[in-house]
Enzyme design. Structure first.
Site, PDB file in Angstrom:
ATOM      1  N   LYS A 161       0.869  -1.279   0.057  1.00  0.00           N
ATOM      2  CA  LYS A 161      -0.033  -0.183  -0.102  1.00  0.00           C
ATOM      3  C   LYS A 161       1.199   1.294  -0.208  1.00  0.00           C
ATOM      4  CE  LYS A 161      -4.209  -1.516   0.416  1.00  0.00           C
ATOM      5  NZ  LYS A 161      -5.312  -1.336  -0.434  1.00  0.00           N
ATOM      6  N   ASP A 188      -0.435  -0.490  -4.788  1.00  0.00           N
ATOM      7  CA  ASP A 188      -2.086  -0.277  -4.520  1.00  0.00           C
ATOM      8  C   ASP A 188      -1.841   1.373  -4.111  1.00  0.00           C
ATOM      9  OD1 ASP A 188      -4.380   0.442  -4.435  1.00  0.00           O
ATOM     10  OD2 ASP A 188      -5.131  -1.241  -3.156  1.00  0.00           O
ATOM     11  N   GLU A 216      -2.082  -0.572  -8.866  1.00  0.00           N
ATOM     12  CA  GLU A 216      -3.558  -0.426  -8.582  1.00  0.00           C
ATOM     13  C   GLU A 216      -4.046   0.889  -8.279  1.00  0.00           C
ATOM     14  OE1 GLU A 216      -4.727  -3.641  -5.922  1.00  0.00           O
ATOM     15  OE2 GLU A 216      -6.765  -2.815  -5.488  1.00  0.00           O
ATOM     16  N   ASP A 241      -9.565  -0.040  -9.131  1.00  0.00           N
ATOM     17  CA  ASP A 241     -10.296  -0.638  -8.157  1.00  0.00           C
ATOM     18  C   ASP A 241     -11.296   0.570  -7.750  1.00  0.00           C
ATOM     19  OD1 ASP A 241     -11.331  -1.686  -5.742  1.00  0.00           O
ATOM     20  OD2 ASP A 241      -9.377  -1.741  -4.579  1.00  0.00           O
ATOM     21  N   LYS A 265     -14.574  -6.363  -6.480  1.00  0.00           N
ATOM     22  CA  LYS A 265     -14.814  -6.924  -5.107  1.00  0.00           C
ATOM     23  C   LYS A 265     -16.281  -7.033  -4.987  1.00  0.00           C
ATOM     24  CE  LYS A 265     -10.734  -4.384  -3.010  1.00  0.00           C
ATOM     25  NZ  LYS A 265     -10.567  -3.229  -2.637  1.00  0.00           N
TER      26      LYS A 265
HETATM   27 MN    MN Z   1      -7.006  -1.589  -3.835  1.00  0.00          MN
END
Ligand code: MN
Length: 355
Positions: A161, A188, A216, A241, A265
């Protein structure tokens, strides 16, 4: 077989360590558990993770919405699960967490009555997938320690992240990549960069020889022009995303060639039926697919594992949430062995049982 009972309750699960991304910080998964009980006693399970930063729903709003929807479920035939879901979705605005949890419980109960596992109902293409493991934003020492810990347990793919501080992020990713050249790294940014920062960031990492395989959501979810600019100037595939919740969003990014990969998701699109629509759009547009999660326990994650195994169409699997939780209140859904999630042993439905 008719639905005789719907139970909804809070499910608070502490995290192993506090989890920080560019959008916020969490110490506890504030989830919601749903149980749908049929007349013959079969119980279907579902769970939503509240991820308020992304979906706008919290634990309380999800519980209220599901309670409000209860009368639309009670007394209905489980065989009519698609019709039931259509009615639920017409009755309230878009609350993907609530839809996802209810759909999971319906599909679990339905496939239990059919006496087949959900992944076979969805195609049965495979029964085993490999997930990455996420490193949240933390100190370099902590990140290195986490990589070492998970490497020993068989993980080869790490999702890092970033998106809070370009310079620090860059140094951390370089250090992790240099220290562990054998790992595959996905980045991400959770919308944290400007398009120019993102392009410079990813190109500099690749020039340094760091093995990055995916970038991402580098920029703000609404900045589709910026996202396309990053995609066109990135040496590695770029994934959407937060920019893609629904099949409509997926169609837009596919038509305009905004990204290379769509991260599905269930907590964003509202469940497996919508996910199947996104999968069709991605396949028709030659886009790759990723499957991700919020902070679901194995109950809420099971639907995604069965979808990924059943369809066999995800190039990138990021289904690691149970590994971030301190305890799992239920058993089953899938089995976890290092980075591998398997459903082969499941005989009916999602295969969840009280711990
Ligand atoms: Mn993500």
């Amino acid at each position: 077989m008719k639905i005789s009972k719907v139970v909804v309750e809070p499910l608070d699960i502490p995290l192993k360590e506090s989890f920080e991304i560019a959008l916020g910080r969490f110490d506890m998964a504030k989830n919601v558990l749903v149980k749908i009980v049929l007349q013959n006693g079969i119980t279907g399970y579902g769970e939503a993770s509240s991820s308020e930063f992304i979906t706008g729903d919290n634990q309380n709003t999800l519980i209220s919405i599901i309670n409000y929807l209860k009368p639309l479920l009670l007394g209905k035939s489980i065989e009519e699960y698609i019709k039931i879901l259509q009615e639920l979705k017409r009755a309230v605005k878009f609350h993907p967490g609530a839809f996802m949890a209810l759909e999971s419980a319906l599909l679990d109960a339905y496939t239990q009555t059919l006496e087949i596992p959900l992944y076979k109902f969805l195609g049965g293409v495979s029964s085993k997938i490999e997930t990455d493991i996420t490193l949240s934003i933390s100190s370099l020492e902590n990140m290195l320690k986490n990589v070492f810990y998970h490497l020993k347990r068989g993980f080869k793919i790490f999702k890092i992240k970033v998106g809070k501080n370009v310079k620090e992020d860059f140094e951390k990713v370089v250090r992790v990549g240099e220290e562990f050249p054998q790992i595959e790294i996905r980045i991400d940014a959770n919308q944290g960069f400007t398009p120019k920062e993102a392009v410079k960031f990813i190109n500099s990492l690749v020039e340094k020889g760091i093995k990055i395989t995916l970038f991402e959501q580098p920029v703000h979810c609404k900045d589709l022009k910026g996202l396309k600019f990053v995609t066109e100037n990135s040496p590695v595939p770029v994934a959407a995303d937060e920019s893609v919740f629904t099949p409509e969003d997926a169609f837009m990014v596919a038509r305009e060639r905004i990204v290379d990969v769509i991260n599905i998701k269930l907590s964003k699109c509202g469940g497996i039926l919508e996910a199947l629509d996104i999968i069709s759009i991605a396949r028709a547009s030659h886009l790759e697919l990723m499957i991700g999660c919020m902070l679901e326990s194995n109950v809420g994650l099971a639907g995604s594992v069965h979808l990924a195994c059943g369809t066999g169409c995800f190039s990138y699997v990021d289904l690691d949430s149970p590994l971030l939780l301190k305890e799992l209140p239920f058993k089953g859904g899938f089995e976890l062995e290092g980075p591998f999630l398997t459903v082969k042993h499941i005989e009916r439905g999602l295969g969840i049982s009280p711990a």
